[in-house]
Scaffold this active site. Structure first.
Site, mmCIF file in Angstrom:
data_model
loop_
_atom_site.group_PDB
_atom_site.id
_atom_site.type_symbol
_atom_site.label_atom_id
_atom_site.label_comp_id
_atom_site.label_asym_id
_atom_site.label_seq_id
_atom_site.Cartn_x
_atom_site.Cartn_y
_atom_site.Cartn_z
ATOM 1 N N CYS A 116 0.766 -1.196 0.066
ATOM 2 C CA CYS A 116 -0.026 0.102 -0.231
ATOM 3 C C CYS A 116 0.730 1.260 -0.005
ATOM 4 C CB CYS A 116 -1.028 0.016 1.055
ATOM 5 S SG CYS A 116 -2.212 -1.326 1.113
ATOM 6 N N HIS A 256 -2.859 7.738 3.779
ATOM 7 C CA HIS A 256 -3.364 6.370 3.022
ATOM 8 C C HIS A 256 -4.616 5.937 3.455
ATOM 9 C CE1 HIS A 256 -3.768 2.472 1.457
ATOM 10 N NE2 HIS A 256 -3.369 1.711 2.656
ATOM 11 N N ASN A 285 -10.116 0.772 0.548
ATOM 12 C CA ASN A 285 -8.664 0.731 0.697
ATOM 13 C C ASN A 285 -8.294 0.261 -0.709
ATOM 14 O OD1 ASN A 285 -5.876 0.169 0.740
ATOM 15 N ND2 ASN A 285 -5.889 -0.730 2.784
HETATM 16 N N1 COA Z 1 -18.479 -8.087 9.970
HETATM 17 C C1 COA Z 1 -18.879 -8.403 11.152
HETATM 18 N N2 COA Z 1 -18.061 -8.714 12.023
HETATM 19 C C2 COA Z 1 -16.693 -8.756 11.538
HETATM 20 C C3 COA Z 1 -16.117 -8.617 10.310
HETATM 21 C C4 COA Z 1 -17.204 -8.085 9.378
HETATM 22 N N3 COA Z 1 -16.715 -7.744 8.158
HETATM 23 N N4 COA Z 1 -15.035 -8.707 10.344
HETATM 24 C C5 COA Z 1 -14.783 -9.246 11.512
HETATM 25 N N5 COA Z 1 -15.882 -9.275 12.324
HETATM 26 C C6 COA Z 1 -15.750 -9.675 13.715
HETATM 27 C C7 COA Z 1 -14.907 -10.592 14.210
HETATM 28 O O1 COA Z 1 -14.948 -11.850 13.769
HETATM 29 C C8 COA Z 1 -14.796 -10.375 15.573
HETATM 30 O O2 COA Z 1 -15.730 -11.272 16.199
HETATM 31 P P1 COA Z 1 -15.557 -11.990 17.676
HETATM 32 O O3 COA Z 1 -15.464 -10.893 18.556
HETATM 33 O O4 COA Z 1 -16.808 -12.686 17.736
HETATM 34 O O5 COA Z 1 -14.384 -13.038 17.354
HETATM 35 C C9 COA Z 1 -15.104 -9.103 15.947
HETATM 36 O O6 COA Z 1 -15.605 -8.590 14.514
HETATM 37 C C10 COA Z 1 -14.017 -8.149 16.195
HETATM 38 O O7 COA Z 1 -12.815 -8.512 15.084
HETATM 39 P P2 COA Z 1 -11.581 -7.458 15.133
HETATM 40 O O8 COA Z 1 -10.895 -7.834 13.978
HETATM 41 O O9 COA Z 1 -11.042 -7.433 16.380
HETATM 42 O O10 COA Z 1 -12.233 -6.150 14.761
HETATM 43 P P3 COA Z 1 -11.774 -4.618 14.766
HETATM 44 O O11 COA Z 1 -12.305 -3.771 15.574
HETATM 45 O O12 COA Z 1 -10.170 -4.688 14.981
HETATM 46 O O13 COA Z 1 -11.961 -4.292 13.420
HETATM 47 C C11 COA Z 1 -10.335 -4.280 11.312
HETATM 48 C C12 COA Z 1 -11.393 -5.054 12.163
HETATM 49 C C13 COA Z 1 -10.025 -5.234 10.161
HETATM 50 C C14 COA Z 1 -11.713 -3.448 10.492
HETATM 51 C C15 COA Z 1 -9.743 -3.496 11.828
HETATM 52 O O14 COA Z 1 -8.851 -4.153 12.489
HETATM 53 C C16 COA Z 1 -8.764 -2.790 10.918
HETATM 54 O O15 COA Z 1 -9.104 -1.935 9.780
HETATM 55 N N6 COA Z 1 -7.086 -3.049 10.544
HETATM 56 C C17 COA Z 1 -6.227 -2.407 9.708
HETATM 57 C C18 COA Z 1 -6.684 -3.173 8.407
HETATM 58 C C19 COA Z 1 -5.828 -2.344 7.437
HETATM 59 O O16 COA Z 1 -6.185 -1.047 7.501
HETATM 60 N N7 COA Z 1 -5.120 -3.056 6.768
HETATM 61 C C20 COA Z 1 -4.316 -2.334 5.297
HETATM 62 C C21 COA Z 1 -3.278 -1.691 5.879
HETATM 63 S S1 COA Z 1 -2.401 -1.006 4.471
#
Ligand code: COA
Length: 331
Positions: A116, A256, A285
């Site tokens: 990215c 980003h 993204n």
């Molecule tokens: N819809 C509903 N629930 C979802 C889901 C979705 N699309 N994706 C994950 N979940 C659930 C998970 O299974 C988890 O459930 P559990 O608590 O029963 O296990 C819960 O939501 C929380 O998951 P978690 O991964 O801890 O959520 P989060 O608040 O960290 O948000 C992201 C997840 C991916 C949105 C966040 O971590 C993020 O944006 N990270 C950075 C990603 C990124 O930008 N990457 C590229 C960088 S270049």
């Protein structure tokens, strides 16, 4: 050619494919909801390329728009980069495909891999090649067809990405300071937090590898989130320091576009509320295209204008990150 110090952006362009995939559409594919996606990421929709559109096709559209904006002919380009993690093929480079499509027959061309962060890495590399006299006019493209490489059965990743491309033409000269000094960094010890583990020489294509879905992007979202906030905020501060600037002198920050909560956390750390450009709601993204698309939109909608100081920052797989500052010299 004489070495030169000032290198400026003289044109920008971007392209997103026609098809829009909303959060509601995603809720029909995986167990998710508009409320979950929007509250966790700020995203409402993303664009998805057609089956017959490859990354180079998206990059070509953005490149043509940037050339038109710069008012130059493709034959004037002597250096062409495509930053991508979703190339048309392992080889030849996507840059060579774009070269052929736009007729940039005087350019030398290659892809740059920094996930990215790729567009900012490419901008920095092209700037330095121009500054040292190795090239005169560069076309820098960030282009991604992420939809091919994400696992549409994995709700934790498939909701986050979209397809698109952005481009900039850069040249020696220009009023003001142009593209200033960048602060860049990488940390390969954290590679496994965000990667596509299968399909390369480490874990080659096989039926078993595909059955295990290893050819799709894998991510530890929470870990990536934390590192992204820290690294982008740090990089902006380092870039400001290198250029003897303060945050309050910057008219517009373009980070980003990975997640609105990552952006909000950076805004808080840097104290830059009200001066940050975001479009993650519309495109999700788009990896290396995200910064390039945002910069083009900010220029076209008048958010950034001639003489403005603009700070750019990125973070991506590798990990890779960086920031730089530029004085917008295009009217
Ligand atoms: N819809 C509903 N629930 C979802 C889901 C979705 N699309 N994706 C994950 N979940 C659930 C998970 O299974 C988890 O459930 P559990 O608590 O029963 O296990 C819960 O939501 C929380 O998951 P978690 O991964 O801890 O959520 P989060 O608040 O960290 O948000 C992201 C997840 C991916 C949105 C966040 O971590 C993020 O944006 N990270 C950075 C990603 C990124 O930008 N990457 C590229 C960088 S270049």
């Amino acid at each position: 050619m004489e070495p030169t110090r000032t290198v400026s952006i003289i044109g920008t362009g971007s392209y997103v494919p026609e098809k829009v995939l909303t959060n509601q559409d995603l809720a029909k594919i995986v167990d998710t909801s508009d409320e979950w996606i929007h509250s966790r990421t700020g995203m409402r929709e993303r664009h998805i390329a057609a089956a017959d559109q490859a990354t180079s096709d998206l990059g070509t559209e953005a490149a043509k728009a940037a050339l038109a904006d710069a008012g130059i002919d493709a034959e004037e380009i002597d250096l062409l980069f495509v930053a991508t993690l979703s190339p048309d093929m392992f080889f030849p480079s996507t840059a060579c495909f774009v070269q052929d499509k736009i007729g940039a027959k005087n350019a030398f061309c290659y892809d740059l891999g920094a996930a990215c962060s790729g567009f900012l890495y490419s901008l920095e590399t092209a700037k330095n090649q121009i500054a040292c006299g190795a090239a005169k006019t560069a076309l820098v493209i960030g282009a991604e067809k992420m939809s091919t490489f994400i696992d549409w059965e994995d709700r934790s990743t498939c909701i986050l990405f979209g397809d698109g491309a952005g481009a900039a033409v850069i040249q020696a000269g220009g009023e003001g300071r142009g593209i200033m000094q960048a602060a860049m960094g990488s940390d390969g010890s954290l590679a496994n937090l965000l990667w596509t583990p299968g399909g390369g020489s480490r874990n080659p294509i096989s039926h078993e590898m595909i059955d295990q879905r290893q050819h799709y992007l894998k991510m530890q979202g929470r870990e990536v989130f934390k590192h992204a906030v820290v690294r982008m905020a740090e990089a902006v501060n380092q870039a400001l320091e290198k250029n003897n600037l303060r945050a309050d002198e910057i008219k517009c920050f373009i980070p980003h576009q990975a997640n609105i909560r990552i952006i909000d956390a950076i805004v808080k750390r840097l104290g830059i509320a009200g001066r940050v450009y975001t479009n993650v709601e519309k495109y999700a993204n788009t990896s290396s295209a995200a910064l390039a698309i945002a910069m083009d939109e900010a220029a076209k909608d008048g958010t950034i204008q001639q003489g403005d100081l603009v700070a750019l920052t990125v973070f991506g797989g590798g990990f890779t990150w960086g920031a730089n500052v530029l004085e917008w010299s295009k009217s």
